[in-house]
Structure formats: structure tokens, C-alpha cells
Design a protein around this motif. Sequence first.
Motif, short mmCIF file in Angstrom:
data_model
loop_
_atom_site.label_atom_id
_atom_site.label_comp_id
_atom_site.label_asym_id
_atom_site.label_seq_id
_atom_site.Cartn_x
_atom_site.Cartn_y
_atom_site.Cartn_z
N GLU A 51 0.84 -1.19 0.00
CA GLU A 51 0.00 0.00 0.00
C GLU A 51 0.88 1.25 0.00
OE1 GLU A 51 -2.56 0.28 3.33
OE2 GLU A 51 -3.39 2.20 2.74
N VAL A 52 0.54 2.18 -0.85
CA VAL A 52 1.29 3.44 -0.94
C VAL A 52 0.69 4.42 0.05
CG1 VAL A 52 2.06 5.28 -2.44
CG2 VAL A 52 1.67 3.00 -3.38
N GLN A 53 1.53 4.96 0.91
CA GLN A 53 1.08 5.96 1.86
C GLN A 53 1.84 7.25 1.59
OE1 GLN A 53 1.78 4.13 5.66
NE2 GLN A 53 -0.10 2.94 5.57
N LEU A 54 1.09 8.31 1.31
CA LEU A 54 1.67 9.60 1.02
C LEU A 54 1.16 10.64 2.00
CD1 LEU A 54 1.39 9.70 -2.88
CD2 LEU A 54 3.32 8.97 -1.49
N GLN A 55 2.02 11.55 2.37
CA GLN A 55 1.66 12.62 3.29
C GLN A 55 2.10 13.95 2.71
OE1 GLN A 55 -0.01 12.54 6.46
NE2 GLN A 55 -0.05 14.71 5.92
N ALA A 56 1.13 14.82 2.43
CA ALA A 56 1.43 16.15 1.92
C ALA A 56 1.64 17.12 3.07
CB ALA A 56 0.28 16.64 1.02
N SER A 57 2.55 18.06 2.88
CA SER A 57 2.81 19.08 3.89
C SER A 57 3.36 20.33 3.22
CB SER A 57 3.80 18.55 4.93
OG SER A 57 5.05 18.25 4.33
N GLY A 58 3.49 21.39 3.99
CA GLY A 58 4.11 22.60 3.50
C GLY A 58 3.16 23.73 3.15
N GLY A 59 1.87 23.49 3.29
CA GLY A 59 0.92 24.55 3.01
C GLY A 59 0.97 25.66 4.04
N GLY A 60 0.23 26.72 3.76
CA GLY A 60 0.20 27.84 4.69
C GLY A 60 -0.45 29.05 4.05
N LEU A 61 -0.31 30.17 4.73
CA LEU A 61 -0.85 31.43 4.26
C LEU A 61 0.26 32.24 3.60
CD1 LEU A 61 -3.03 33.69 4.15
CD2 LEU A 61 -2.28 34.34 6.46
N VAL A 62 0.01 32.72 2.40
CA VAL A 62 1.00 33.49 1.68
C VAL A 62 0.29 34.63 0.95
CG1 VAL A 62 0.87 32.01 -0.37
CG2 VAL A 62 2.96 33.32 0.09
N GLN A 63 0.98 35.72 0.76
CA GLN A 63 0.41 36.85 0.03
C GLN A 63 0.48 36.60 -1.47
OE1 GLN A 63 2.53 40.37 1.30
NE2 GLN A 63 1.30 40.57 3.15
N PRO A 64 -0.39 37.21 -2.22
CA PRO A 64 -0.29 37.10 -3.68
C PRO A 64 1.11 37.48 -4.16
CG PRO A 64 -2.35 38.14 -3.08
CD PRO A 64 -1.55 38.01 -1.81
N GLY A 65 1.62 36.69 -5.08
CA GLY A 65 2.98 36.89 -5.56
C GLY A 65 4.03 36.13 -4.78
N GLY A 66 3.63 35.56 -3.66
CA GLY A 66 4.56 34.82 -2.82
C GLY A 66 4.80 33.40 -3.30
N SER A 67 5.60 32.68 -2.52
CA SER A 67 6.00 31.31 -2.88
C SER A 67 5.80 30.35 -1.71
CB SER A 67 7.47 31.28 -3.30
OG SER A 67 7.70 32.08 -4.44
N LEU A 68 5.57 29.11 -2.06
CA LEU A 68 5.52 28.01 -1.10
C LEU A 68 6.10 26.78 -1.76
CD1 LEU A 68 1.93 28.13 0.52
CD2 LEU A 68 4.11 28.53 1.70
N ARG A 69 6.64 25.89 -0.96
CA ARG A 69 7.07 24.59 -1.48
C ARG A 69 6.35 23.50 -0.70
NH1 ARG A 69 12.95 21.58 -1.74
NH2 ARG A 69 12.57 21.34 0.50
N LEU A 70 5.58 22.73 -1.42
CA LEU A 70 4.88 21.61 -0.83
C LEU A 70 5.74 20.36 -0.93
CD1 LEU A 70 1.25 22.10 -2.22
CD2 LEU A 70 2.35 23.17 -0.23
N SER A 71 5.60 19.48 0.05
CA SER A 71 6.31 18.21 0.04
C SER A 71 5.31 17.07 0.13
CB SER A 71 7.29 18.13 1.21
OG SER A 71 8.28 19.12 1.13
N CYS A 72 5.67 15.97 -0.49
CA CYS A 72 4.86 14.76 -0.45
C CYS A 72 5.80 13.61 -0.11
CB CYS A 72 4.18 14.54 -1.80
SG CYS A 72 3.25 13.00 -1.94
N ALA A 73 5.69 13.12 1.10
CA ALA A 73 6.58 12.07 1.58
C ALA A 73 5.88 10.72 1.50
CB ALA A 73 7.01 12.36 3.01
#
Length: 127
Positions: A1-23
Motif C-alpha cells: 500500500e502506498v502511503q503519502l503525506q502532503a505538507s508545506g501549506g500555509g498562508l501566503v500573500q499574492p505573488g509569494g511562494s511556497l514549497r509543498l512536500s509529499c513524503a
Amino acid sequence: EVQLQASGGGLVQPGGSLRLSCAASGVTFEDYAIGWFRQAPGKEREAVACISGSGGSSYSAESVRGRFTISRDNAKRTVYLQMNDLKPEDAAVYYCAPNMGRLNRLCVPWPYEPGSWGKGTQVTVSS
């Protein structure tokens, strides 16, 4: 069974950046193409990007092309979604999911229908 966990979200202003991870855990990670999907309240789920098991090919939705980049580090068993120049319309819960179909190492078909969904990560874009 494949188990994936997403993380890295949050609040950011328009024009900003985020990096999401999937482990991942529980599988031979490089055997699976991994896709990112998102769903905003009241909207249909959207396929955002996909990367093959080897990392040699990737696809992204037209709505994010040039702003989002998908990558993977198989040694770390992690897929990333680098999101730049975020817009309010990018706000959603983001999920990662493996391709469990016959061509599981490829993004074929794209988008594919994941067999199950793990816990997503919330991205909010607001000033």
C-alpha cells in the motif's frame, strides 16, 4: 500500500511562494509516478502536476505552467511542488497521490484517477 503525506501549506500573500512536500512510505518509491491535485471549496478537483517515477518527465496544468515546478528526490522518497507567483485562485487543499494504474511509473493517463486520497495540505493566498 502506498502511503503519502502532503505538507508545506500555509498562508501566503499574492505573488509569494511556497514549497509543498509529499513524503512516501511503504513502497518502492521510484515505481510510482506522483501527481499533485487541488480542490477549492465549491470547485471540482483539478490535476495540477505529475512527475514520472524516474523524474525524467513531468506535466503541469496550463493554469500553473511557468509558476509551479514539480520535482522529486527518490533517495528522500519525496516529491516537491515549488509554487511561485501565487494567485488567489491557487488557494485550495493540495493532495498528492500515486498512479496505481497499469503504467504506474508514468504519468499515463494524465490525469489519472488515484485509488485513494491521503490528508491534504491547505494553501491560502490572501493579502
